[in-house]
Motif scaffolding. Structure first.
Motif, short mmCIF file in Angstrom:
data_model
loop_
_atom_site.label_atom_id
_atom_site.label_comp_id
_atom_site.label_asym_id
_atom_site.label_seq_id
_atom_site.Cartn_x
_atom_site.Cartn_y
_atom_site.Cartn_z
N ALA A 23 -35.09 22.13 -30.33
CA ALA A 23 -36.45 21.82 -29.65
C ALA A 23 -37.53 21.91 -30.62
CB ALA A 23 -36.52 23.29 -28.82
N SER A 24 -38.72 21.81 -30.17
CA SER A 24 -39.88 21.77 -31.06
C SER A 24 -40.17 23.20 -31.56
CB SER A 24 -41.04 21.32 -30.42
OG SER A 24 -40.80 19.91 -29.91
N PRO A 25 -40.38 23.17 -33.14
CA PRO A 25 -40.55 24.64 -33.43
C PRO A 25 -42.06 25.26 -33.17
CG PRO A 25 -40.66 22.98 -35.08
CD PRO A 25 -40.10 22.27 -33.79
N ARG A 26 -42.22 26.44 -33.11
CA ARG A 26 -43.42 26.98 -32.89
C ARG A 26 -44.18 26.72 -34.33
NH1 ARG A 26 -45.81 32.28 -33.54
NH2 ARG A 26 -44.09 32.92 -34.54
N VAL A 27 -43.56 26.95 -35.26
CA VAL A 27 -44.49 26.63 -36.37
C VAL A 27 -43.50 26.16 -37.59
CG1 VAL A 27 -45.67 28.06 -38.47
CG2 VAL A 27 -45.46 28.99 -36.30
N ILE A 86 -52.06 19.73 -33.53
CA ILE A 86 -51.16 20.84 -34.40
C ILE A 86 -52.18 21.55 -34.96
CG2 ILE A 86 -49.41 21.23 -36.07
CD1 ILE A 86 -48.47 18.31 -35.77
N GLY A 87 -52.23 23.07 -34.55
CA GLY A 87 -53.01 23.97 -35.40
C GLY A 87 -52.61 24.21 -36.75
N VAL A 88 -53.53 24.47 -37.52
CA VAL A 88 -53.55 24.35 -38.77
C VAL A 88 -53.92 25.64 -39.61
CG1 VAL A 88 -54.12 23.21 -41.04
CG2 VAL A 88 -53.79 21.66 -39.23
N VAL A 89 -52.89 26.08 -40.53
CA VAL A 89 -53.03 27.26 -41.15
C VAL A 89 -53.12 26.84 -42.60
CG1 VAL A 89 -52.30 29.53 -42.13
CG2 VAL A 89 -52.22 29.07 -39.72
N LEU A 90 -54.23 27.02 -43.17
CA LEU A 90 -54.11 26.76 -44.73
C LEU A 90 -54.01 27.95 -45.63
CD1 LEU A 90 -57.17 24.32 -45.08
CD2 LEU A 90 -54.81 23.75 -45.40
N GLY A 91 -52.70 28.20 -46.21
CA GLY A 91 -52.65 29.32 -47.03
C GLY A 91 -53.21 29.14 -48.21
N SER A 92 -53.78 30.25 -48.67
CA SER A 92 -54.44 30.02 -50.30
C SER A 92 -53.38 29.85 -51.25
CB SER A 92 -55.10 31.35 -50.45
OG SER A 92 -54.27 32.38 -50.72
N ILE A 93 -53.69 29.21 -52.43
CA ILE A 93 -52.77 29.21 -53.50
C ILE A 93 -52.82 30.65 -54.18
CG2 ILE A 93 -52.46 28.24 -55.92
CD1 ILE A 93 -54.51 25.99 -54.87
N GLU A 133 -52.56 29.15 -33.09
CA GLU A 133 -51.96 28.97 -31.94
C GLU A 133 -53.15 28.96 -30.68
OE1 GLU A 133 -47.47 30.20 -31.20
OE2 GLU A 133 -48.73 32.02 -31.97
N LYS A 134 -54.07 29.66 -30.74
CA LYS A 134 -55.16 29.84 -29.74
C LYS A 134 -55.89 28.49 -29.78
CE LYS A 134 -55.72 34.73 -30.06
NZ LYS A 134 -56.44 35.95 -30.20
N ALA A 135 -56.08 27.72 -31.22
CA ALA A 135 -56.73 26.69 -31.16
C ALA A 135 -55.99 25.31 -31.01
CB ALA A 135 -57.40 26.69 -32.60
N ALA A 136 -54.70 25.51 -31.13
CA ALA A 136 -53.84 24.31 -30.85
C ALA A 136 -53.97 23.56 -29.33
CB ALA A 136 -52.28 24.63 -31.34
N ALA A 137 -53.66 22.28 -29.36
CA ALA A 137 -53.93 21.76 -28.03
C ALA A 137 -52.77 22.22 -27.21
CB ALA A 137 -53.59 20.37 -28.43
#
Length: 267
Positions: free
Chosen positions: A80-84, A173-180, A261-265
Motif C-alpha cells: 500500500a502507499s506509505p504514509r511517509v 505530497i506534503g513536504v518536510v525539509l530536514g535541516s542539514i 500531513e495537515k497540509a497534504a492534499a
C-alpha cells in the motif's frame, strides 16, 4: 559519506593483543565483486543482482549513477502507499535500523549512503512520487558540501532541492525539509570546514519551506555544539548519529510530519 570507513581504519590501529580479541573491522571501501550487466540498451529489467553493490561500486558509478536500481524492487513490493517516505543519504539510510518505531507506522526509508542532491533528484519520482505517500521527508546536503560527486555551488544544490519540493507539491505530497545536520569536519575530506556553510544552507531551507508551504524540521538547533558540529556521544564520527542522536531528532521529526500531513492534499 565515509565516516564509517575512518572509524574502521582507527580500529585497525589497536594493539595486536587487543585485535586478537575483537572481530575483524569492516574494510573501506567495501569489497567490489564484479557485476555483469543484464544486457545492453533499454530493456524491461535493467537491474542486476544488487548484492555486493554500494554507492561507490564501479558498476553503480558507470551504469546507474543515481542508483535507481537500489530500491526498485522494494518499491514494487509495497502492498500500500506509505504514509511517509524518507529520502536522503546515509543519515537517512541509517535511521531505519536505529529507530524502528518511527518506521513502523507506514513510513519507509529511501536513503542511500554517499549520495548528493542531484543523485537523489534523479530517483525522486521513482522512490517518492510513484509510491503516493502523504508526506515526503527530504534531508540532503552533507555530501554536496563534501563534494562527493564533484565541485558544485549553493545555487546548484538549491535548484535540486526546489525541484524536489515542487515535484512533490504538484503531486499533492506534503513536504518536510530536514535541516542539514551539524558538521564541523568531514572525516573523508578533513581539509574542509563546512560548519558556516551548513548554517547558511539551513537558513535558505527554512525560507524555502516558508515560501513553498513546506515544514522545516530544525535538527541543527537541537544537535549542534559550540563548533557547529556533533558531539561524539551522539555521533561518534561527527557526521552519522547513533541511537542517542536519532532519539533527539525523533520528536522534531514526528511533529514536522504531523504538521505536513495537515497540509497534504486529501486522499
Amino acid at each position: 559519506m565515509k565516516g564509517k570507513g575512518v572509524l574502521a581504519a582507527l580500529a585497525l590501529l589497536a594493539s595486536p593483543a587487543l585485535a586478537q580479541n575483537q572481530p575483524a573491522a569492516p574494510s573501506w571501501p567495501p569489497p567490489s565483486p564484479p557485476v555483469t550487466a543484464p544486457g545492453d540498451g533499454m530493456m524491461d529489467k535493467p537491474c542486476p543482482d544488487q548484492s555486493g553493490l554500494w554507492f561507490g561500486h564501479p558498476y553503480v558509478l558507470k551504469n546507474d549513477w543515481g542508483w535507481e536500481c537500489r530500491y526498485q524492487e522494494a518499491d514494487k513490493q509495497l502492498a500500500a502507499s506509505p504514509r511517509v517516505v524518507f529520502i536522503g543519504d546515509s543519515i537517512t539510510e541509517n535511521w531505519v535500523p536505529f529507530a524502528p518505531a518511527l518506521f513502523a507506522g507506514g513510513a519507509v526509508g529511501r536513503g542511500i549512503g554517499g549520495q548528493t542532491s542531484p543523485q537523489i533528484l534523479v530517483r525522486f519520482y521513482q522512490d517518492v512520487v510513484r509510491l503516493r505517500p502523504r508526506v515526503v521527508h527530504i534531508m540532503i546536503g552533507t555530501n554536496d558540501l563534501a563534494g562527493n560527486t564533484g565541485p558544485n555551488s549553493p545555487a546548484m544544490y538549491q535548484n535540486h532541492v526546489m525541484a524536489m519540493v515542487d515535484i512533490a507539491r504538484a503531486n499533492g505530497i506534503g513536504v518536510v525539509l530536514g535541516s542539514i545536520l551539524p558538521a564541523a569536519k568531514f572525516p573523508w575530506k578533513p581539509a574542509l570546514n563546512p560548519a558556516k556553510q551548513v548554517v547558511m544552507l539551513n537558513a535558505w531551507l527554512r525560507d524555502l519551506a516558508r515560501a513553498r508551504g513546506a515544514v522545516y524540521a530544525d535538527y541543527h538547533a537541537a544537535l549542534a555544539n559550540a563548533e557547529g558540529g556533533l558531539n561524539p556521544e551522539i555521533a561518534p564520527d561527527g557526521i552519522h548519529p547513533n541511537a542517542k542522536g536519532y532519539a533527539l531528532m525523533e520528536p522534531i521529526t514526528r511533529a514536522a510530519i504531523a504538521e505536513a500531513e495537515k497540509a497534504a492534499a486529501p486522499r
